[in-house]
Structures are given as structure tokens and as C-alpha cells.
Design an enzyme around this catalytic site. Structure first.
Site, PDB file in Angstrom:
ATOM      1  N   ASN A 232       0.881  -1.174   0.000  1.00  0.00           N
ATOM      2  CA  ASN A 232       0.000   0.000   0.000  1.00  0.00           C
ATOM      3  C   ASN A 232       0.911   1.215   0.000  1.00  0.00           C
ATOM      4  O   ASN A 232       1.515   1.531   1.017  1.00  0.00           O
ATOM      5  CB  ASN A 232      -0.901  -0.008   1.248  1.00  0.00           C
ATOM      6  CG  ASN A 232      -1.676   1.287   1.378  1.00  0.00           C
ATOM      7  OD1 ASN A 232      -1.855   2.019   0.403  1.00  0.00           O
ATOM      8  ND2 ASN A 232      -2.149   1.584   2.585  1.00  0.00           N
ATOM      9  N   TRP A 233       0.988   1.832  -1.151  1.00  0.00           N
ATOM     10  CA  TRP A 233       1.927   2.952  -1.272  1.00  0.00           C
ATOM     11  C   TRP A 233       1.418   4.237  -0.612  1.00  0.00           C
ATOM     12  O   TRP A 233       2.154   5.210  -0.502  1.00  0.00           O
ATOM     13  CB  TRP A 233       2.223   3.221  -2.753  1.00  0.00           C
ATOM     14  CG  TRP A 233       3.175   2.227  -3.360  1.00  0.00           C
ATOM     15  CD1 TRP A 233       3.731   1.140  -2.745  1.00  0.00           C
ATOM     16  CD2 TRP A 233       3.681   2.237  -4.698  1.00  0.00           C
ATOM     17  NE1 TRP A 233       4.553   0.468  -3.619  1.00  0.00           N
ATOM     18  CE2 TRP A 233       4.540   1.125  -4.831  1.00  0.00           C
ATOM     19  CE3 TRP A 233       3.487   3.066  -5.813  1.00  0.00           C
ATOM     20  CZ2 TRP A 233       5.208   0.829  -6.019  1.00  0.00           C
ATOM     21  CZ3 TRP A 233       4.144   2.768  -7.005  1.00  0.00           C
ATOM     22  CH2 TRP A 233       5.001   1.667  -7.095  1.00  0.00           C
ATOM     23  N   LYS A 234       0.144   4.264  -0.262  1.00  0.00           N
ATOM     24  CA  LYS A 234      -0.456   5.463   0.348  1.00  0.00           C
ATOM     25  C   LYS A 234      -0.271   6.665  -0.592  1.00  0.00           C
ATOM     26  O   LYS A 234      -0.353   6.497  -1.796  1.00  0.00           O
ATOM     27  CB  LYS A 234       0.128   5.719   1.737  1.00  0.00           C
ATOM     28  CG  LYS A 234       0.166   4.462   2.596  1.00  0.00           C
ATOM     29  CD  LYS A 234       0.440   4.746   4.035  1.00  0.00           C
ATOM     30  CE  LYS A 234       0.655   3.439   4.781  1.00  0.00           C
ATOM     31  NZ  LYS A 234       0.306   3.531   6.175  1.00  0.00           N
TER      32      LYS A 234
ATOM     33  N   HIS B 192      -9.412   1.188   4.625  1.00  0.00           N
ATOM     34  CA  HIS B 192      -8.133   1.367   5.322  1.00  0.00           C
ATOM     35  C   HIS B 192      -8.345   2.315   6.506  1.00  0.00           C
ATOM     36  O   HIS B 192      -9.123   3.271   6.426  1.00  0.00           O
ATOM     37  CB  HIS B 192      -7.079   1.928   4.354  1.00  0.00           C
ATOM     38  CG  HIS B 192      -5.697   1.872   4.925  1.00  0.00           C
ATOM     39  ND1 HIS B 192      -5.225   2.816   5.800  1.00  0.00           N
ATOM     40  CD2 HIS B 192      -4.707   0.967   4.774  1.00  0.00           C
ATOM     41  CE1 HIS B 192      -3.987   2.492   6.151  1.00  0.00           C
ATOM     42  NE2 HIS B 192      -3.651   1.373   5.553  1.00  0.00           N
TER      43      HIS B 192
ATOM     44  N   GLU C 267      -6.677   4.676   7.609  1.00  0.00           N
ATOM     45  CA  GLU C 267      -6.425   6.101   7.339  1.00  0.00           C
ATOM     46  C   GLU C 267      -7.642   6.748   6.671  1.00  0.00           C
ATOM     47  O   GLU C 267      -7.910   7.929   6.877  1.00  0.00           O
ATOM     48  CB  GLU C 267      -5.149   6.251   6.489  1.00  0.00           C
ATOM     49  CG  GLU C 267      -3.904   5.977   7.325  1.00  0.00           C
ATOM     50  CD  GLU C 267      -2.698   5.485   6.554  1.00  0.00           C
ATOM     51  OE1 GLU C 267      -2.687   5.595   5.317  1.00  0.00           O
ATOM     52  OE2 GLU C 267      -1.769   4.960   7.196  1.00  0.00           O
TER      53      GLU C 267
ATOM     54  N   GLU D 216      -5.595  -5.098  10.424  1.00  0.00           N
ATOM     55  CA  GLU D 216      -4.594  -4.053  10.639  1.00  0.00           C
ATOM     56  C   GLU D 216      -4.885  -3.303  11.941  1.00  0.00           C
ATOM     57  O   GLU D 216      -5.711  -2.378  11.946  1.00  0.00           O
ATOM     58  CB  GLU D 216      -4.617  -3.067   9.474  1.00  0.00           C
ATOM     59  CG  GLU D 216      -4.262  -3.682   8.141  1.00  0.00           C
ATOM     60  CD  GLU D 216      -3.598  -2.666   7.227  1.00  0.00           C
ATOM     61  OE1 GLU D 216      -2.471  -2.923   6.809  1.00  0.00           O
ATOM     62  OE2 GLU D 216      -4.190  -1.600   6.979  1.00  0.00           O
TER      63      GLU D 216
ATOM     64  N   GLY E   7       2.176   2.185  10.502  1.00  0.00           N
ATOM     65  CA  GLY E   7       3.110   3.291  10.326  1.00  0.00           C
ATOM     66  C   GLY E   7       3.800   3.729  11.609  1.00  0.00           C
ATOM     67  O   GLY E   7       4.425   4.781  11.660  1.00  0.00           O
TER      68      GLY E   7
ATOM     69  N   SER F 216       3.189  -2.311  10.242  1.00  0.00           N
ATOM     70  CA  SER F 216       4.645  -2.327  10.437  1.00  0.00           C
ATOM     71  C   SER F 216       5.269  -3.688  10.139  1.00  0.00           C
ATOM     72  O   SER F 216       6.258  -4.075  10.762  1.00  0.00           O
ATOM     73  CB  SER F 216       5.018  -1.838  11.839  1.00  0.00           C
ATOM     74  OG  SER F 216       4.570  -0.505  12.025  1.00  0.00           O
TER      75      SER F 216
ATOM     76  N   GLY G 264       2.730  -1.208   4.185  1.00  0.00           N
ATOM     77  CA  GLY G 264       2.838   0.201   3.827  1.00  0.00           C
ATOM     78  C   GLY G 264       4.285   0.591   3.573  1.00  0.00           C
ATOM     79  O   GLY G 264       4.824   0.400   2.477  1.00  0.00           O
TER      80      GLY G 264
HETATM   81  C1  PEP Z   1      -0.755   0.019   5.731  1.00  0.00           C
HETATM   82  O1  PEP Z   1      -0.671   1.112   5.199  1.00  0.00           O
HETATM   83  O2  PEP Z   1      -1.731  -0.704   5.508  1.00  0.00           O
HETATM   84  C2  PEP Z   1       0.314  -0.406   6.642  1.00  0.00           C
HETATM   85  C3  PEP Z   1       0.224  -1.579   7.221  1.00  0.00           C
HETATM   86  O3  PEP Z   1       1.348   0.466   6.809  1.00  0.00           O
HETATM   87  P1  PEP Z   1       2.770   0.135   7.524  1.00  0.00           P
HETATM   88  O4  PEP Z   1       3.237  -1.172   6.967  1.00  0.00           O
HETATM   89  O5  PEP Z   1       3.646   1.268   7.163  1.00  0.00           O
HETATM   90  O6  PEP Z   1       2.491   0.033   8.992  1.00  0.00           O
END
Ligand code: PEP
Length: 254
Positions: free
Chosen positions: A13-15, A98, A100, A170, A176, A216, A237
Site C-alpha cells: 500500500n503505497w499510500k 483502510h 487512514e 490491521e 506506520g 509495520s 505500507g
Molecule cells: C498500511 O498502510 O496498511 C500499513 C500496514 O502500513 P505500515 O506497513 O507502514 O504500517
């Protein structure tokens, strides 16, 4: 629960990162590193990068997804993109719900359900995100929270359509932040999600459901997380923006 029935899915997931030129360069770097993967490899990218990403990934084992879609086919929704538009571009995957989106853009369980409906109607495969806040974990209601999110999101989804749903557990406190759920915590909640889906659709459907962990996940912890019996892949992410790290995670799932 038979893990052999499920093919792991590692999805990036590049966000809100990468210009189209950067997307192309990163995918070119990743292609040789993940070409022998024995799992599905997906990169979910910003809308503006979709075409460049699909062009760069063409002929490889990398599949491209979007990070969201709207519930309507078209209309007066300034700034939004419909599932139909993604389908017309040939995009096969979309992330929905998600944390976010829920945290910063007013996404609710109801709008998640509507977006899931639209994505399935357009023939897309959905990566549906669920997960609890830290306060909810500390209150001991994690399972109730993810069960409710899962049940609402799947409202109206048929058993046939469920085959195009991947659920990503998640925990919001792990996204993040560098704080990863322990392998046992990830497995426990993933298992609870599978049990919940089993209650709705039966054991066979639950056994075939891909349930990812996200939060993470990185090159250092992926192996242990992915070895858990109910962890069938990851939604990644930060580490999906680094070709070498992402390929280590893909390797751990293969
Ligand atoms: C995500 O954006 O879904 C995510 C898990 O981010 P990260 O791996 O950076 O925690």
C-alpha cells in the site's frame, strides 16, 4: 483451519507516495526481485500512478490495485473515483476501509459496505481492512470490534462474491508506527476473523478466505508473522516503498 487451501497474498500500500515516474522506476526495480514468488504479489498505488504501474508491471507477476473507490458508478462526487472507472482501466484489486480512510476521511462501516458492494459489482477483488484502536485493545474489545467491522462490510456479500474478498487485519496502533503486533496477537485476531466468516458462510468458505496481517510488517519480522497458521499474507505500507525490503517479505511468504 487448513492453510494449504490458501495462496498467500502480499500487497503493498503505497499510500500518498510516488509520482508516475517514480512508480515506474520502483516497479522496474521490484520485478526481477519478486519474479519467482510463490504467492500473489499486489501493489496498491495512488490513482494517478495506476496507468504507469500497470504498464510497468505488464507481463510480470505483479498485480496492481487502487487504494480506494467510491460506491456510486458515476456522478457528482468531486474528487472521487468509481469502481467502474477502475474496472475500465483493467485494475483488478482495490483496498477498502483502510484505517487512514476511516480516521481522516470520515469512512464508516456503512460507507465501507457500500464501497465493497460497488467494487464487487465491478468485478474487482477487494482487500478489506479491519482493525482496532489501541484504546479498544486495552479495553479488551478487539475481537468484538473486528467482528462487527467484518460483519457490516460483508453485509449483502454472497458466498460466491466472498471469493473476491481478502481481509486485512490491521491494528490501527501498529500502522506506520513501527509497533508490530506480536505473531501470536496477529494470529489470534486473524483466527477470530476466520471464525466470524465461518459463522456467516460456513467452514469451507472460512478455510479458503485469505486473511492478511498489516501493521509495520517489514523484512525483519515478516517470516515469523507469515508462519502463523491464520496469517495468509500481509498488507504492507512503508516497506512496500523499498524494493529490497518488499522482496524479502514476498520471499518469506513464498
Ligand atoms: C498500511 O498502510 O496498511 C500499513 C500496514 O502500513 P505500515 O506497513 O507502514 O504500517
Amino acid at each position: 483451519m487448513n492453510k494449504a487451501l490458501r495462496r498467500p497474498v502480499i500487497a503493498g500500500n503505497w499510500k500518498m507516495n510516488q509520482t508516475p515516474a517514480e512508480a515506474k522506476a520502483l516497479i522496474e526495480e521490484m520485478k526481477p526481485l519478486v519474479k519467482d514468488a510463490d504467492c500473489e504479489v499486489v501493489l496498491c498505488v495512488p490513482f494517478v500512478d495506476l496507468q504507469a504501474a500497470m504498464d510497468a508491471a505488464a507481463g510480470s507477476n505483479i498485480r496492481i490495485g487502487a487504494e480506494n473507490c467510491h460506491w456510486a458508478q458515476k456522478g457528482a462526487f468531486t474528487g472521487e473515483v468509481s469502481a467502474e472507472m477502475l474496472k475500465a482501466m483493467g485494475v483488478p484489486y482495490v483496498i477498502i476501509g483502510h484505517s487512514e480512510r476511516r480516521q481522516y476521511f470520515g469512512e464508516t462501516d456503512q460507507t465501507v459496505q457500500m464501497r465493497v458492494r460497488a467494487a464487487l459489482d465491478a468485478g474487482l477483488t477487494v482487500i478489506l481492512c479491519v482493525g482496532e484502536y489501541l484504546q479498544q485493545r486495552e479495553q479488551g474489545i478487539t475481537e468484538e470490534v473486528v467482528r462487527l467491522q467484518t460483519k457490516i462490510a460483508l453485509g449483502g456479500v454472497s458466498a460466491e462474491e466472498l471469493k473476491r474478498i481478502i481481509i486485512a487485519y490491521e491494528p490501527v496502533w501498529a500502522i506506520g508506527t513501527g509497533k508490530t503486533a506480536t505473531a501470536a496477537q496477529a494470529n489470534e485476531v486473524n483466527h477470530a476473523i476466520r471464525v466470524c466468516v465461518g459463522e456467516l458462510y460456513g467452514k469451507d468458505a472460512a478455510d479458503r478466505l485469505v486473511v492478511q496481517y498489516g501493521g509495520s510488517m517489514n523484512a525483519g519480522n515478516a517470516k515469523e508473522l507469515l508462519a502463523q497458521p491464520d496469517v495468509d499474507g500481509g498488507l504492507i505500507g512503508g516497506a512496500s516503498l523499498k524494493a529490497a525490503d518488499f522482496s524479502v517479505i514476498v520471499g518469506a511468504a513464498s
